[in-house]
Design an enzyme around this catalytic site. Structure first.
Site, PDB file in Angstrom:
ATOM      1  CG  HIS A   1      -1.575   1.323   1.500  1.00 33.52           C
ATOM      2  ND1 HIS A   1      -2.565   1.839   0.709  1.00 33.52           N
ATOM      3  CD2 HIS A   1      -1.348   2.255   2.461  1.00 33.52           C
ATOM      4  CE1 HIS A   1      -2.939   3.022   1.181  1.00 33.52           C
ATOM      5  NE2 HIS A   1      -2.204   3.310   2.251  1.00 33.52           N
TER       6      HIS A   1
ATOM      7  CG  ASP B   1       6.208  18.145 -26.524  1.00 35.80           C
ATOM      8  OD1 ASP B   1       6.504  17.607 -25.445  1.00 35.80           O
ATOM      9  OD2 ASP B   1       5.385  17.664 -27.329  1.00 35.80           O
TER      10      ASP B   1
ATOM     11  CD1 TRP C   1       6.178   3.431   4.213  1.00 34.03           C
ATOM     12  CD2 TRP C   1       7.469   4.189   2.561  1.00 34.03           C
ATOM     13  NE1 TRP C   1       6.558   4.711   4.520  1.00 34.03           N
ATOM     14  CE2 TRP C   1       7.349   5.209   3.527  1.00 34.03           C
ATOM     15  CE3 TRP C   1       8.243   4.451   1.421  1.00 34.03           C
ATOM     16  CZ2 TRP C   1       7.967   6.454   3.401  1.00 34.03           C
ATOM     17  CZ3 TRP C   1       8.853   5.694   1.309  1.00 34.03           C
ATOM     18  CH2 TRP C   1       8.706   6.677   2.279  1.00 34.03           C
TER      19      TRP C   1
ATOM     20  CB  SER D   1      10.539   6.025 -14.305  1.00 30.68           C
ATOM     21  OG  SER D   1       9.461   6.891 -14.476  1.00 30.68           O
ATOM     22  CB  SER D   2      11.789   9.324 -10.319  1.00 30.54           C
ATOM     23  OG  SER D   2      10.627   8.705  -9.888  1.00 30.54           O
TER      24      SER D   2
ATOM     25  CG  HIS E   1      12.660  14.562   5.570  1.00 27.67           C
ATOM     26  ND1 HIS E   1      11.585  14.175   6.318  1.00 27.67           N
ATOM     27  CD2 HIS E   1      12.517  15.880   5.370  1.00 27.67           C
ATOM     28  CE1 HIS E   1      10.836  15.227   6.573  1.00 27.67           C
ATOM     29  NE2 HIS E   1      11.379  16.279   6.017  1.00 27.67           N
TER      30      HIS E   1
ATOM     31  CD  GLU F   1       9.651  10.031  -2.637  1.00 24.53           C
ATOM     32  OE1 GLU F   1      10.628  10.315  -3.363  1.00 24.53           O
ATOM     33  OE2 GLU F   1       8.535   9.731  -3.082  1.00 24.53           O
TER      34      GLU F   1
ATOM     35  CE1 TYR G   1       8.652  19.668   3.486  1.00 21.68           C
ATOM     36  CE2 TYR G   1      10.308  18.060   4.129  1.00 21.68           C
ATOM     37  CZ  TYR G   1       9.367  19.011   4.461  1.00 21.68           C
ATOM     38  OH  TYR G   1       9.119  19.278   5.775  1.00 21.68           O
TER      39      TYR G   1
ATOM     40  CB  SER H   1       0.626  28.748  -5.402  1.00 23.04           C
ATOM     41  OG  SER H   1       1.154  28.297  -4.183  1.00 23.04           O
TER      42      SER H   1
ATOM     43  CG  HIS I   1      12.613  14.429  11.387  1.00 23.54           C
ATOM     44  ND1 HIS I   1      12.650  15.601  10.686  1.00 23.54           N
ATOM     45  CD2 HIS I   1      11.926  13.565  10.595  1.00 23.54           C
ATOM     46  CE1 HIS I   1      12.012  15.456   9.542  1.00 23.54           C
ATOM     47  NE2 HIS I   1      11.571  14.237   9.458  1.00 23.54           N
ATOM     48  CG  HIS I   2      12.122  10.096   9.174  1.00 20.75           C
ATOM     49  ND1 HIS I   2      10.784   9.992   8.893  1.00 20.75           N
ATOM     50  CD2 HIS I   2      12.572  11.152   8.471  1.00 20.75           C
ATOM     51  CE1 HIS I   2      10.445  10.942   8.039  1.00 20.75           C
ATOM     52  NE2 HIS I   2      11.507  11.667   7.766  1.00 20.75           N
TER      53      HIS I   2
ATOM     54  CB  THR J   1       5.870  24.787   6.177  1.00 22.66           C
ATOM     55  OG1 THR J   1       7.074  24.078   5.909  1.00 22.66           O
ATOM     56  CG2 THR J   1       4.709  24.006   5.617  1.00 22.66           C
TER      57      THR J   1
ATOM     58  CE  LYS K   1       5.820  26.951  -0.612  1.00 25.41           C
ATOM     59  NZ  LYS K   1       5.458  27.689  -1.683  1.00 25.41           N
TER      60      LYS K   1
ATOM     61  NE  ARG L   1       4.112   3.226  10.692  1.00 29.76           N
ATOM     62  CZ  ARG L   1       4.965   3.875   9.897  1.00 29.76           C
ATOM     63  NH1 ARG L   1       5.965   4.569  10.417  1.00 29.76           N
ATOM     64  NH2 ARG L   1       4.824   3.853   8.595  1.00 29.76           N
TER      65      ARG L   1
END
Lengths: 393, 555
Positions: free
Chosen positions: B90, B119, B155, B183-184, B267, B269, B271, B282, B316-317, B342, B345, B464
């Site tokens: 998931h 293009d 994950w 790909s990314s 991390h 990722e 963002y 925006s 922090h993870h 943040t 924004k 979890r």
């Protein structure tokens, strides 16, 4: 024990408020609670304060930051909702054209920064407090296994494993028993027993994958890494039973390795230690004695369900591709017991098969080998005695 | 002679230095092969978005299995090992299959249109970077059917659970991650090349719409972060198959090093998944507030600040892995610092709405929901960033609630907002506004029933990634599951609304779908032409179409 009175006052007010909210929710959520088994459950909404100085410090910090967030939310969402109500085209609002202000941008950069600094100061104090693991009165080494905990009292000759209780295992199978269960999945066969009022140092490590040992009421959660040792500490202030769980995904039965700590007054704790030392000594002696086949099979069945069944299955079928079957296994059914004993003692490198030589005594290993060979669909016939194991070690 | 040369030059300029008759009036190639061979940014954008939608439904189905199992205490439907495969896949499918490709799809559709380019800069590579995805996704999903089952280690695939203790299918998982990363990275290179080289000559960087800015910064994050992930899975591969011990303490390695490497990717990722969302919102809020975006340049700087900070906060993870106190304090300070840009924004969006003349068509509803609910996720993120408090939140449902608020009501909501906002321009037809608003309220209420109680579950002590739980967690799990099923069902309605719009929608009335919408993307026809910007837009039209520059000075 210095305490920040402001945080204490704040937390008392907040607890009172949350209790009211919690009661309100019970009425509000009534439709969801009609199932009888659910009516017994309590609605927990917030962290408990806990029974150590660290857990209370964390609680106060948690509430402080929570209320700061609420205050900011009220301001920001308030402005936004006000705007959405009054600055609508349907109300005839005409759009202004302002779109830049360096002063405003600076203000809402600097003010949040100051708030953060104010949050970081108490957070740093708590951080320093909970790292003070030195000058402990006693040390307990905690080792995570798939899927149980081992507790070793480094100051005494006491060491044991702590598994999910048989009662909980039965409740997993039986919905009716489960509905009445008081501590479903939170009971163990051998809880960690600790004295109150003593500074206890915990050392965490693991035998296989990463686990994490958590008791919320102590404010202790620390990863148990294989090959490395972490530490944490607690001085428990009130006798009682405290429960927690493994919190790092550690494989199939991650959800089934609870932590139970029983905190006792010093005198009771001392008596418990003496009793445990005597018991473990007697067990070690009994383990080396030769047994009858029946004794081996009865004990083997117990050892199997406690240590092997989680992976190899209650019937010995295993999980194809992950955990090999015991039933029909060529190693188990080989009349030469060398490989079978070797695997039990030393495990299989690079796989989930643990080295049980460190965990189980000769009697347990002999009986479980005998059991595997003569039950679970196998009928190989060999009886293995504790002396065979001793010789192979 | 001289007049002829001038005429020729005029002709060249008029046609953008390109043979006018070569591609004028050419539509897409007929037949299904069009989609395989296409190098058109709109076609590829469409492919990305449909692929992401399919993955969203598959990942969502897995979420339904998880919520069904957790509906009541007891192992009701699935075995613990399968439950772990569901939580793992998931997460992987939603992150790498749904959210990221959806944003790349939006980038493909919108970036050339918004910067006045014909293009993408590298159209063939664009085709390739899309067509890797279905194969990678299929390979990842196929692990479910292999002996021993699919990846079951979360994950985040922490070693050694994902190396020594993992099923055989893990090598396929590793290969799939490599392909997704490939790909990314190609997508990111294409975005950067397009924005820097293909921009209309008269468009300065600070003229670009914010969606383009956020994607430019995101693309740099992708190029920096994805190779680190590739490194992590490669080390896993050699640990599993070639006898190395990067993450095995018995061989001198360190399982905690895996987490450092993973989160150095992981991390940034998060963002990568939220910066383009900031860009979308925006664009939408100024349109429906009928007011230029407030603080455009501060929005650009805030985005860049978030991106830079995202590389120095990964610890922090890992507050509980046994870091020294100096490390924990550093990561705590750096982490909570992110809430400053943040916050800027969020304040800018609210101020954009302030004293506007607002209407609340569906895209605006989703954008407003984004601002409120993402901010709630930001608050729980701030709480999680406080290292000592994280002890009690870490790996509980509080974290689950937090990252679903930022990724579902954040990233996903912004994608839905973007689709409703630009779909009328993509297909020239209008969706059913009434149905879309009913769907919005259904989704936004159910998603909160789904995720809000998970905060309480976490604080009450539920870890979890567990398939069964103690009875004190029963009530909120049941409520959460009911919300989950309702939210899941809402996607059937969403599918209907989108398909109905594409096939039977009313043609868009007027010149553009939203009277107050500004941006070059609205200048290419009510339904955007298959080939855009035969001529680069002029400076005047760039300024007139800016959603952040006040119009007063230009008319």
């Amino acid at each position: 024990m210095p305490k920040n009175t402001f945080y204490r006052q704040l937390s008392i007010a907040v607890v009172a408020m949350f209790k009211r909210v919690s009661n309100f929710h019970k009425v509000y959520l009534l439709p969801f609670l009609l199932t009888p088994q659910l009516a017994f459950a309590e609605l927990g909404l917030n962290l408990p304060e806990g029974v150590t100085s660290v857990s209370r410090d964390i609680y106060s910090l948690h509430m402080l930051i929570f209320w700061i967030c609420v205050a900011i939310a009220v301001l920001v969402f308030g402005a936004m909702i006000w705007s959405m109500i009054f600055h609508r085209k349907s109300r005839g609002a005409v759009a202004s054209n302002f779109h830049e202000s360096t002063k405003i941008e600076l203000a809402w950069t600097i003010i949040p920064f100051i708030i953060l600094v104010l949050m970081a100061i108490p957070a740093t104090k708590v951080m320093v407090a909970l790292e003070k693991t030195d000058e402990a009165d006693m040390t307990v080494k905690i080792t995570g296994y798939q899927w149980k905990w081992q507790y070793e009292y480094l100051d005494n000759d006491v060491s044991f494993f702590s598994n999910l209780s048989e009662k909980n295992r039965k409740e997993m199978e039986d919905p009716e028993a489960r509905a009445k269960a008081e501590n479903y999945l939170l009971e163990v066969d051998n809880p960690l027993v600790l004295p109150v009022g003593k500074k206890i140092r915990f050392l965490m490590t693991s035998n296989d994958v990463i686990h994490s040992w958590w008791v919320r009421d102590f404010g202790v959660k620390q990863d148990a890494n294989p090959g490395y040792i972490n530490d944490a500490w607690a001085t428990i202030e009130e006798p009682g039973t405290y429960r927690g769980q493994c919190t790092e995904l550690c494989g199939k039965d991650h959800g089934f390795m609870p932590v139970v700590v029983v905190a006792k007054p010093q005198a009771e704790y001392d008596a418990w230690v003496v009793e445990q030392e005597a018991k473990q000594k007697a067990e070690a002696e009994a383990a080396s004695q030769t047994k009858t086949e029946e004794e081996l099979m009865v004990q083997g069945q117990k050892v199997y369900s406690g240590n092997c069944a989680a992976c190899h299955g209650a019937t010995g079928a295993g999980v194809p591709g992950v955990f090999p079957a015991i039933t029909g296994s060529s190693i188990v059914n080989n009349p030469d017991t060398t490989d079978h004993i070797n695997i039990l003692l030393n495990g299989v490198a690079g796989s989930a098969m643990q080295a049980f030589g460190k965990q189980l005594n000769d009697g347990d290993i002999a009986s479980v080998i005998t059991y595997q060979r003569n039950a679970l669909g196998n009928s190989e016939g060999t009886i293995v005695q504790p002396t065979d194991i001793k010789a192979a070690r | 002679m001289s007049t002829t040369t001038t005429d020729l030059q005029d002709e060249i300029e008029k046609t953008g230095g390109h043979d006018h008759h070569d591609d004028h009036h050419h539509g897409p190639e007929p037949g299904l092969l069009r989609w395989v061979k296409t190098t058109n940014h709109k076609d590829i954008g469409t492919l990305y978005i449909w692929f992401a939608f399919a993955m969203l439904l598959i990942g969502g189905a897995m979420a339904m299995v998880i919520r069904a199992e957790l509906f009541q205490p007891g192992l009701q439907l699935v075995e613990p090992q399968f439950f772990n495969q569901m939580t793992t896949l998931h997460g992987l499918i939603m992150v790498f299959g749904a959210i990221m490709p959806a944003f790349v799809g939006l980038a493909n559709w919108q970036i050339p249109l918004m910067i006045g380019a014909k293009d993408m800069a590298l159209p063939r590579m664009n085709n390739w970077s899309f067509w890797i995805l279905p194969f990678a996704g299929t390979m990842l999903l196929s692990t479910l059917f292999m002996q021993g089952g699919g990846p079951a280690f979360g994950w985040t695939f922490y070693a050694p659970l994902s190396t020594t203790f993992a099923p055989d299918s893990t090598d396929f998982f590793i290969f799939a991650v490599h392909m997704l990363g490939f790909s990314s990275i190609m997508g990111a290179i294409n975005v950067i090349a397009t924005i820097l080289n293909m921009r209309a000559p008269d468009m300065k960087l600070m003229d670009m719409p914010l969606f383009v800015w956020t994607w430019l910064i995101t693309a740099f994050l992708l190029i920096a972060a994805m190779p680190v992930l590739a490194g992590a899975v490669t080390m896993m591969l050699t640990d599993r198959n070639f006898g190395t011990s990067f993450f095995d303490a018995a061989g001198g390695g360190d399982p905690v090093m895996f987490q450092h490497i993973f989160w150095f990717f992981g991390h940034p990722e998060v963002y990568i998944m939220i910066l383009p969302a900031f860009g979308v919102v925006s664009q939408i809020i100024p349109t429906f507030a009928r007011k230029p975006l407030f603080g455009y340049s501060s929005m650009v700087y805030a985005t860049a600040a978030i991106a830079l900070l995202s590389f120095i906060v990964w610890g922090h993870h890992m507050f509980l892995v046994g870091m020294p106190i100096a490390g924990q304090l550093y990561f705590m300070y750096a982490t909570i610092l992110i809430s400053v840009p943040t916050g800027v924004k969020v304040f800018n969006w609210v101020t954009t709405m302030w004293r506007g003349s607002m209407t609340f068509e569906t895209p605006m509803l989703w954008a407003v929901a984004f601002v409120i609910l993402f901010t709630i996720g930001g608050f729980s993120g701030l709480m999680l960033g406080i290292a000592p408090a994280d002890i009690q939140y870490h790996d509980t449902y509080f974290v689950v609630a937090h990252f679903h608020y930022v990724l579902v009501t954040g990233a996903l909501f912004s994608i839905i907002a973007a689709v409703f906002y630009w779909l009328p321009m993509w297909c020239g037809r209008m969706y059913n506004e009434k149905l879309a608003q009913i769907h919005f309220w259904w989704a936004v209420i159910s998603v909160n029933i789904l995720f809000f109680p998970q905060h309480f579950l976490g604080l009450a002590g539920m870890p979890r990634r567990i398939p069964d739980y103690s009875l004190q967690f029963a009530d909120f799990n049941m409520i959460s599951s009911i919300g989950g099923f309702a939210f899941g069902l809402s996607f059937i309605m969403l599918t209907y609304i989108i398909v109905d719009c594409i096939r039977n929608g009313e043609p868009v009335k007027g010149e553009r779908a939203w009277e107050s919408a500004r941006g070059l993307e609205w200048t290419q026809g009510v339904k955007a032409e298959y080939h855009s910007f035969e001529e680069a837009p002029s400076r005047a039209s760039i300024l007139a179409e800016s959603s952040h520059i006040s119009q007063e000075g230009h008319h």
